[in-house]
Design an enzyme around this catalytic site. Structure first.
Site, PDB file in Angstrom:
ATOM      1  N   ARG A  75      28.171  34.703  -7.628  1.00 17.91           N
ATOM      2  CA  ARG A  75      27.040  34.346  -8.158  1.00 17.91           C
ATOM      3  C   ARG A  75      25.830  33.853  -7.132  1.00 17.91           C
ATOM      4  O   ARG A  75      26.208  34.052  -5.931  1.00 17.91           O
ATOM      5  CB  ARG A  75      27.292  33.221  -9.183  1.00 17.91           C
ATOM      6  CG  ARG A  75      27.476  32.165  -8.426  1.00 17.91           C
ATOM      7  CD  ARG A  75      27.474  30.775  -9.158  1.00 17.91           C
ATOM      8  NE  ARG A  75      27.943  29.494  -8.788  1.00 17.91           N
ATOM      9  CZ  ARG A  75      27.807  28.364  -9.284  1.00 17.91           C
ATOM     10  NH1 ARG A  75      27.700  28.175 -10.352  1.00 17.91           N
ATOM     11  NH2 ARG A  75      28.260  27.337  -8.352  1.00 17.91           N
TER      12      ARG A  75
ATOM     13  N   GLN B 136      29.818  21.058  -6.465  1.00 19.44           N
ATOM     14  CA  GLN B 136      30.536  19.746  -6.170  1.00 19.44           C
ATOM     15  C   GLN B 136      31.357  19.787  -4.990  1.00 19.44           C
ATOM     16  O   GLN B 136      30.994  18.888  -3.974  1.00 19.44           O
ATOM     17  CB  GLN B 136      31.508  19.394  -7.386  1.00 19.44           C
ATOM     18  CG  GLN B 136      30.808  18.789  -8.709  1.00 19.44           C
ATOM     19  CD  GLN B 136      30.460  19.888  -9.558  1.00 19.44           C
ATOM     20  OE1 GLN B 136      30.107  21.219  -9.201  1.00 19.44           O
ATOM     21  NE2 GLN B 136      30.239  19.716 -10.855  1.00 19.44           N
TER      22      GLN B 136
ATOM     23  N   LYS C  43       0.882  -1.184  -0.175  1.00 20.10           N
ATOM     24  CA  LYS C  43       0.017  -0.006   0.109  1.00 20.10           C
ATOM     25  C   LYS C  43       0.920   1.132  -0.103  1.00 20.10           C
ATOM     26  O   LYS C  43       1.829   1.330   0.821  1.00 20.10           O
ATOM     27  CB  LYS C  43      -0.961   0.096   1.298  1.00 20.10           C
ATOM     28  CG  LYS C  43      -2.302   0.858   1.299  1.00 20.10           C
ATOM     29  CD  LYS C  43      -3.147   0.430   0.029  1.00 20.10           C
ATOM     30  CE  LYS C  43      -4.452   0.066   0.602  1.00 20.10           C
ATOM     31  NZ  LYS C  43      -5.352  -0.748  -0.484  1.00 20.10           N
TER      32      LYS C  43
ATOM     33  N   HIS D 245      19.241  28.026 -11.476  1.00 23.04           N
ATOM     34  CA  HIS D 245      20.163  29.176 -12.022  1.00 23.04           C
ATOM     35  C   HIS D 245      19.219  30.553 -11.869  1.00 23.04           C
ATOM     36  O   HIS D 245      18.105  30.355 -12.082  1.00 23.04           O
ATOM     37  CB  HIS D 245      20.236  28.886 -13.611  1.00 23.04           C
ATOM     38  CG  HIS D 245      21.000  27.599 -13.757  1.00 23.04           C
ATOM     39  ND1 HIS D 245      22.507  27.534 -13.013  1.00 23.04           N
ATOM     40  CD2 HIS D 245      20.930  26.620 -14.255  1.00 23.04           C
ATOM     41  CE1 HIS D 245      22.783  26.266 -13.267  1.00 23.04           C
ATOM     42  NE2 HIS D 245      21.771  25.646 -14.129  1.00 23.04           N
TER      43      HIS D 245
ATOM     44  N   THR E 236      -3.372  -5.790   0.377  1.00 20.04           N
ATOM     45  CA  THR E 236      -2.776  -4.177   0.801  1.00 20.04           C
ATOM     46  C   THR E 236      -3.778  -3.484   1.835  1.00 20.04           C
ATOM     47  O   THR E 236      -3.335  -2.795   2.658  1.00 20.04           O
ATOM     48  CB  THR E 236      -2.645  -3.550  -0.947  1.00 20.04           C
ATOM     49  OG1 THR E 236      -4.003  -3.229  -1.297  1.00 20.04           O
ATOM     50  CG2 THR E 236      -2.061  -4.367  -1.757  1.00 20.04           C
ATOM     51  N   ASP E 237      -4.924  -4.084   1.819  1.00 22.99           N
ATOM     52  CA  ASP E 237      -5.754  -3.362   2.568  1.00 22.99           C
ATOM     53  C   ASP E 237      -5.487  -3.759   4.074  1.00 22.99           C
ATOM     54  O   ASP E 237      -5.379  -3.255   5.184  1.00 22.99           O
ATOM     55  CB  ASP E 237      -7.365  -3.420   2.581  1.00 22.99           C
ATOM     56  CG  ASP E 237      -8.088  -2.849   3.554  1.00 22.99           C
ATOM     57  OD1 ASP E 237      -8.309  -1.633   3.255  1.00 22.99           O
ATOM     58  OD2 ASP E 237      -8.447  -3.649   4.518  1.00 22.99           O
TER      59      ASP E 237
ATOM     60  N   ASN F 150      21.229  22.823  -9.450  1.00 18.41           N
ATOM     61  CA  ASN F 150      21.575  24.106  -9.145  1.00 18.41           C
ATOM     62  C   ASN F 150      20.729  25.011 -10.096  1.00 18.41           C
ATOM     63  O   ASN F 150      20.222  25.028 -11.175  1.00 18.41           O
ATOM     64  CB  ASN F 150      22.918  24.189 -10.286  1.00 18.41           C
ATOM     65  CG  ASN F 150      23.635  25.368 -10.039  1.00 18.41           C
ATOM     66  OD1 ASN F 150      23.309  26.190  -9.183  1.00 18.41           O
ATOM     67  ND2 ASN F 150      24.862  25.626 -10.689  1.00 18.41           N
TER      68      ASN F 150
ATOM     69  N   PHE G  13      32.061  30.342  -9.406  1.00 16.49           N
ATOM     70  CA  PHE G  13      32.226  29.085 -10.375  1.00 16.49           C
ATOM     71  C   PHE G  13      33.443  29.572 -11.464  1.00 16.49           C
ATOM     72  O   PHE G  13      33.008  30.437 -12.442  1.00 16.49           O
ATOM     73  CB  PHE G  13      31.078  28.745 -11.052  1.00 16.49           C
ATOM     74  CG  PHE G  13      31.384  27.268 -11.523  1.00 16.49           C
ATOM     75  CD1 PHE G  13      31.766  26.163 -11.116  1.00 16.49           C
ATOM     76  CD2 PHE G  13      30.995  27.173 -12.992  1.00 16.49           C
ATOM     77  CE1 PHE G  13      31.827  25.110 -11.600  1.00 16.49           C
ATOM     78  CE2 PHE G  13      31.035  25.967 -13.809  1.00 16.49           C
ATOM     79  CZ  PHE G  13      31.430  24.882 -12.932  1.00 16.49           C
TER      80      PHE G  13
HETATM   81  O1  LIG Z   1      28.784  24.510  -9.202  1.00 13.35           O
HETATM   82  C1  LIG Z   1      28.689  24.330 -10.418  1.00 13.35           C
HETATM   83  N1  LIG Z   1      29.152  23.258 -11.074  1.00 13.35           N
HETATM   84  C2  LIG Z   1      28.921  22.812 -12.309  1.00 13.35           C
HETATM   85  O2  LIG Z   1      29.421  21.669 -12.751  1.00 13.35           O
HETATM   86  C3  LIG Z   1      28.478  23.883 -13.321  1.00 13.35           C
HETATM   87  N2  LIG Z   1      28.126  23.663 -14.439  1.00 13.35           N
HETATM   88  C4  LIG Z   1      27.733  24.938 -14.671  1.00 13.35           C
HETATM   89  O3  LIG Z   1      27.217  25.486 -15.846  1.00 13.35           O
HETATM   90  N3  LIG Z   1      27.555  26.000 -13.436  1.00 13.35           N
HETATM   91  C5  LIG Z   1      28.043  24.975 -12.617  1.00 13.35           C
HETATM   92  N4  LIG Z   1      27.985  25.222 -11.049  1.00 13.35           N
END
Ligand SMILES: O=c1[nH]c(=O)c2[nH]c(=O)[nH]c2[nH]1
Length: 301
Positions: free
Chosen positions: A176, A228, A11, A256, A57-58, A254, A159
């Site tokens: 950023r 990362q 369930k 944007h 399942t009930d 991410n 970045f």
């Molecule tokens: O922190 C980031 N990792 C990425 O791998 C990546 N690629 C991207 O276009 N911007 C970012 N920013």
């Protein structure tokens, strides 16, 4: 000729709410969504219409309600283990139970500067998620996670230095916006059974609190060179804080925020250091994932 290669049933989306009332009028509430899936000697129900092997399942849903009444449902790692162990010990032909619990937020309201005894608010879509698997004779494996925790920092993220070639358009940036919806998971060592889970109960809330704090504080304080590296630093700290956790995983979109060139309008400056108005993007988004284990453990790169 054909054969059954995979079979699990149960369930899903069982919604559950439990209240605990203290004598002094203070109440505690928990709301969750539960999924149970059973495995075992159930092949004939698929291949020969033999329903005698089917724990309906009930029945599974009713079991969730009854065990919720008879047991604590927090922390979710404990309740998932109680349910899982129930199914594999109650039914001889059921050999594994997969239990997923999603805990929804009901945060106590503050009224007149004091915690209110019985009023709560949903402060965001963040959930605490637990997936437990009880396997007959093989103990209980548990994964815990935070999902849906939306965060943004308006500076303190860069970045640059990334690989460049003929397909590269993205400019380097030293300042950023960084925004993501955190999915952070941690996988526990295997527990020998419900007794061991019960004896280690305080570890589950502590790990969740530590993981949440580490995620938020690292996100806020760190000068992030990339998603990362930031998620790797978070994972390392969670492994250090929770000795019984074997692996930590993050999955971070991410999200944007694009600069908007407004110079076409009377030369308005809105890019680079003058950027103030941005266009948040719903898609596409980057998606950065990792799993971090202890040195000497199994790596799967
Ligand atoms: O922190 C980031 N990792 C990425 O791998 C990546 N690629 C991207 O276009 N911007 C970012 N920013």
């Amino acid at each position: 000729m054909s054969q059954l290669s995979y079979a699990r049933y149960g369930k899903d989306n069982v919604r559950l709410y439990k209240v605990q009332r203290e004598a002094n009028g203070v109440q505690h509430v928990t709301e969750m969504t539960v999924c149970t899936l059973l495995e075992g000697d159930i092949e004939t129900s698929y291949t020969e219409a033999d329903n005698s092997v089917v724990v309906a399942t009930d029945t599974q849903k009713q079991t969730i309600y009854i065990l919720a009444k008879q047991n604590p449902i927090t922390p979710p790692e404990l309740f998932a283990s109680i349910l899982g162990e129930h199914f594999v010990t109650t039914y001889k032909h059921i050999h594994a139970a997969h239990v997923k619990i999603i805990v929804h937020r009901w945060t106590r309201m503050e009224v007149d500067g004091k915690p209110h005894p019985h009023s709560f608010m949903r402060d965001g879509v963040e959930t605490r998620v637990v997936e437990a698997v009880a396997r007959e004779g093989q103990g209980i494996s548990i994964k815990s996670a935070i999902k849906g925790l939306l965060v943004l920092k308006s500076t303190g993220s860069a970045f640059y230095g990334f690989h460049r070639d003929e397909f590269t358009r993205l400019p380097e940036t030293w300042d950023r916006i960084l925004s993501t919806e955190v999915e952070a998971g941690w996988e526990w060592k295997t527990f020998s059974g419900l007794q061991q889970v019960k004896s280690e109960v305080p570890k589950f809330d502590k790990a969740w609190e530590d993981a949440r704090k580490i995620t938020l504080e690292t996100f806020a304080k760190e000068e992030s060179p990339s998603v990362q590296n930031t998620m790797y630093k978070m994972s390392e700290q969670i492994l250090a804080a929770a000795p019984d956790v074997e692996a930590v995983s993050y999955s971070l979109p991410n999200k944007h925020y694009f600069e908007i060139d407004l110079s076409w309008y009377k030369g308005l400056k809105n890019t680079g250091k003058d950027a103030e108005v941005y266009a948040p993007q719903s898609d596409p988004n980057g998606l950065i994932q990792c799993t971090v284990t202890r040195k000497g453990g199994k790596a799967k790169l």
